[in-house]
Design a protein around this motif. Structure first.
Motif, PDB file in Angstrom:
ATOM      1  N   THR A 140       0.878  -1.163   0.000  1.00 17.43           N
ATOM      2  CA  THR A 140       0.000   0.000   0.000  1.00 17.43           C
ATOM      3  C   THR A 140       0.919   1.217   0.000  1.00 17.43           C
ATOM      4  O   THR A 140       1.839   1.307   0.808  1.00 17.43           O
ATOM      5  N   PHE A 141       0.665   2.113  -0.930  1.00 16.57           N
ATOM      6  CA  PHE A 141       1.513   3.296  -1.058  1.00 16.57           C
ATOM      7  C   PHE A 141       0.653   4.519  -1.331  1.00 16.57           C
ATOM      8  O   PHE A 141      -0.489   4.412  -1.762  1.00 16.57           O
ATOM      9  N   LYS A 142       1.240   5.672  -1.055  1.00 14.97           N
ATOM     10  CA  LYS A 142       0.581   6.938  -1.358  1.00 14.97           C
ATOM     11  C   LYS A 142       1.335   7.586  -2.509  1.00 14.97           C
ATOM     12  O   LYS A 142       2.560   7.740  -2.459  1.00 14.97           O
TER      13      LYS A 142
ATOM     14  N   GLU B 151      -4.116   6.846  -2.258  1.00 10.50           N
ATOM     15  CA  GLU B 151      -3.540   5.587  -1.780  1.00 10.50           C
ATOM     16  C   GLU B 151      -3.937   4.456  -2.718  1.00 10.50           C
ATOM     17  O   GLU B 151      -5.064   4.427  -3.219  1.00 10.50           O
TER      18      GLU B 151
ATOM     19  N   VAL C  50       8.618   0.142   4.780  1.00  8.19           N
ATOM     20  CA  VAL C  50       7.545   1.041   5.217  1.00  8.19           C
ATOM     21  C   VAL C  50       8.151   2.365   5.675  1.00  8.19           C
ATOM     22  O   VAL C  50       9.151   2.396   6.385  1.00  8.19           O
ATOM     23  N   GLY C  51       7.535   3.445   5.223  1.00  7.96           N
ATOM     24  CA  GLY C  51       7.979   4.782   5.601  1.00  7.96           C
ATOM     25  C   GLY C  51       8.929   5.414   4.604  1.00  7.96           C
ATOM     26  O   GLY C  51       9.143   6.620   4.633  1.00  7.96           O
TER      27      GLY C  51
ATOM     28  N   ARG D   5      10.316   6.773   0.951  1.00  4.94           N
ATOM     29  CA  ARG D   5       9.802   7.412  -0.254  1.00  4.94           C
ATOM     30  C   ARG D   5      10.736   7.059  -1.397  1.00  4.94           C
ATOM     31  O   ARG D   5      11.935   6.888  -1.196  1.00  4.94           O
TER      32      ARG D   5
ATOM     33  N   GLU E 239       5.184   7.124  -1.318  1.00  6.38           N
ATOM     34  CA  GLU E 239       5.591   6.759   0.040  1.00  6.38           C
ATOM     35  C   GLU E 239       4.995   5.400   0.363  1.00  6.38           C
ATOM     36  O   GLU E 239       3.802   5.176   0.172  1.00  6.38           O
TER      37      GLU E 239
ATOM     38  N   LEU F 108       3.410   2.773   2.592  1.00  8.57           N
ATOM     39  CA  LEU F 108       2.585   2.816   3.806  1.00  8.57           C
ATOM     40  C   LEU F 108       2.484   1.463   4.498  1.00  8.57           C
ATOM     41  O   LEU F 108       2.391   1.395   5.723  1.00  8.57           O
ATOM     42  N   ASN F 109       2.427   0.385   3.716  1.00  6.60           N
ATOM     43  CA  ASN F 109       2.237  -0.943   4.306  1.00  6.60           C
ATOM     44  C   ASN F 109       2.807  -1.999   3.361  1.00  6.60           C
ATOM     45  O   ASN F 109       2.741  -1.843   2.145  1.00  6.60           O
TER      46      ASN F 109
END
Length: 85
Positions: free
Chosen positions: A20-22, A29, A62-63, A65, A77, A79-80
């Protein structure tokens, strides 16, 4: 940190993981599964590890970029990360 959170932070993206990313260009997302090029099916969120976004994500945590190198590069970025069941 909770052990599950600690494990997730240590996990890196590879083929077979769901991510999962933004998209930081529009703050949307998305969740995709990273697969080999033969299994890729973008309409079903199965993204090749050889396409620009797959290449940008492989090895990330995770976290983090990363920049997706396309004709108009954009940043995402992470996310999961989860293993495919």
């Amino acid at each position: 940190l909770h052990p599950r959170v600690r494990r997730q932070r240590q996990m890196c993206i590879r083929a077979g993981t769901k991510v999962t990313f933004k998209d930081l260009s529009d703050n949307t997302e998305h969740t995709v599964e990273i697969v080999g090029s033969v299994e890729a099916d973008p309409l079903h969120n199965l993204i090749s590890n050889e396409c620009p976004i797959g290449l940008a994500m492989i090895g990330k945590h995770v976290g983090e970029r990363t920049v997706v190198e396309t004709s108009e590069p954009y940043e995402v970025e992470i996310l999961n990360i989860a293993l495919d069941d």
